[in-house]
Design a protein around this motif. Structure first.
Motif, short mmCIF file in Angstrom:
data_model
loop_
_atom_site.label_atom_id
_atom_site.label_comp_id
_atom_site.label_asym_id
_atom_site.label_seq_id
_atom_site.Cartn_x
_atom_site.Cartn_y
_atom_site.Cartn_z
N THR A 81 9.04 2.31 3.57
CA THR A 81 7.75 2.91 3.25
C THR A 81 7.58 2.85 1.74
OG1 THR A 81 7.76 4.40 5.13
CG2 THR A 81 6.39 5.05 3.27
N GLU B 37 0.85 -1.19 0.00
CA GLU B 37 0.00 0.00 0.00
C GLU B 37 0.88 1.24 0.00
OE1 GLU B 37 -2.74 2.10 3.37
OE2 GLU B 37 -2.95 -0.08 3.12
N LYS C 194 9.68 3.78 8.52
CA LYS C 194 8.57 3.04 9.13
C LYS C 194 7.20 3.55 8.68
CE LYS C 194 10.73 1.78 13.52
NZ LYS C 194 10.66 1.98 14.98
N GLY C 195 7.19 4.59 7.88
CA GLY C 195 5.91 5.13 7.41
C GLY C 195 5.25 6.06 8.40
N ALA D 140 2.26 3.22 3.21
CA ALA D 140 2.33 2.33 4.37
C ALA D 140 3.78 1.96 4.67
CB ALA D 140 1.51 1.07 4.13
N GLY D 141 4.04 1.73 5.94
CA GLY D 141 5.35 1.26 6.38
C GLY D 141 5.31 -0.24 6.58
N TYR D 142 6.44 -0.90 6.32
CA TYR D 142 6.54 -2.35 6.44
C TYR D 142 7.82 -2.71 7.17
CZ TYR D 142 2.81 -2.54 3.03
OH TYR D 142 1.61 -2.38 2.40
N LYS E 24 2.96 -5.38 7.39
CA LYS E 24 2.59 -3.97 7.42
C LYS E 24 2.59 -3.49 8.87
CE LYS E 24 -1.09 -0.83 6.04
NZ LYS E 24 -2.44 -0.74 5.51
N ASP F 286 1.27 -1.06 11.77
CA ASP F 286 0.08 -0.29 12.11
C ASP F 286 0.50 1.11 12.51
OD1 ASP F 286 -1.71 -2.40 11.72
OD2 ASP F 286 -1.37 -3.15 13.74
N LYS F 287 -0.26 2.10 12.04
CA LYS F 287 0.01 3.47 12.49
C LYS F 287 -1.30 4.20 12.66
CE LYS F 287 0.82 5.46 7.92
NZ LYS F 287 1.71 6.17 7.05
N THR F 288 -1.39 4.90 13.75
CA THR F 288 -2.53 5.75 14.04
C THR F 288 -1.97 7.12 14.41
OG1 THR F 288 -2.53 5.24 16.40
CG2 THR F 288 -3.83 3.78 14.97
N GLN G 196 1.82 7.64 15.83
CA GLN G 196 2.71 8.56 15.14
C GLN G 196 3.23 9.63 16.10
OE1 GLN G 196 -0.17 9.33 11.91
NE2 GLN G 196 1.54 8.95 10.52
#
Length: 155
Positions: free
Chosen positions: A36, A7, A134-135, A10-12, A73, A75-77, A81
């Protein structure tokens, strides 16, 4: 996972980062543990994973490399962040204070303050590059933040 699963933005986390062959004349590149995705195209993906020999950039991962990767992937919120940005600032400040103490033992107060400022900008720049990989922050924003922190143009 295939590149269609990646995506943009997105960071992976990569569990088996390979060494990538670059263009002729350029050194090989060890893919970072985090990246990313900046674009998905032409049977592969452009990813940002930090600094390269030539500066801050992205690298193209062809589909045949992507299918060999084991990754997940991240997760980031908004909360995660913010927490990661604050952790980067706190750890940079703590490292700079430690550096000032070390230099103060062997130099003047002005030298120790200058050393801590320089160390802070270097440490924070590394932290920002890691957050971009890390996105957590956009890689373009990471370049701007690094330039503002260090006063060195990366363009």
């Amino acid at each position: 996972m295939g590149n269609t699963d990646l995506e943009v933005g997105a960071g992976y986390e990569v569990f088996n980062p390979p060494i990538l062959e670059m263009q002729p004349g350029e050194p090989n590149h060890q893919l970072g543990r985090f990246f990313t995705v900046t674009a998905v195209e032409n049977g592969g993906a452009w990813v940002y994973d930090g600094a390269y020999e030539s500066g801050v950039s992205t690298v193209f991962l062809p589909a045949d490399i992507i299918v060999m990767l084991r990754y997940q992937k991240l997760d980031k919120t908004g909360e995660t962040q913010f927490a990661e940005l604050m952790t980067a600032l706190i750890s940079s400040a703590a490292a700079a204070n430690e550096q000032r103490t070390l230099v103060a033992a062997h130099g003047t107060a002005d030298e120790s303050v200058e050393a801590s400022h320089r160390f802070f900008t270097q440490f924070l720049s590394g932290q920002v590059k890691g957050l971009a990989a890390k996105g957590v922050v956009n890689p373009n924003l990471a370049v701007v933040m690094t330039e503002l922190a260090t006063g060195v143009s990366l363009a």
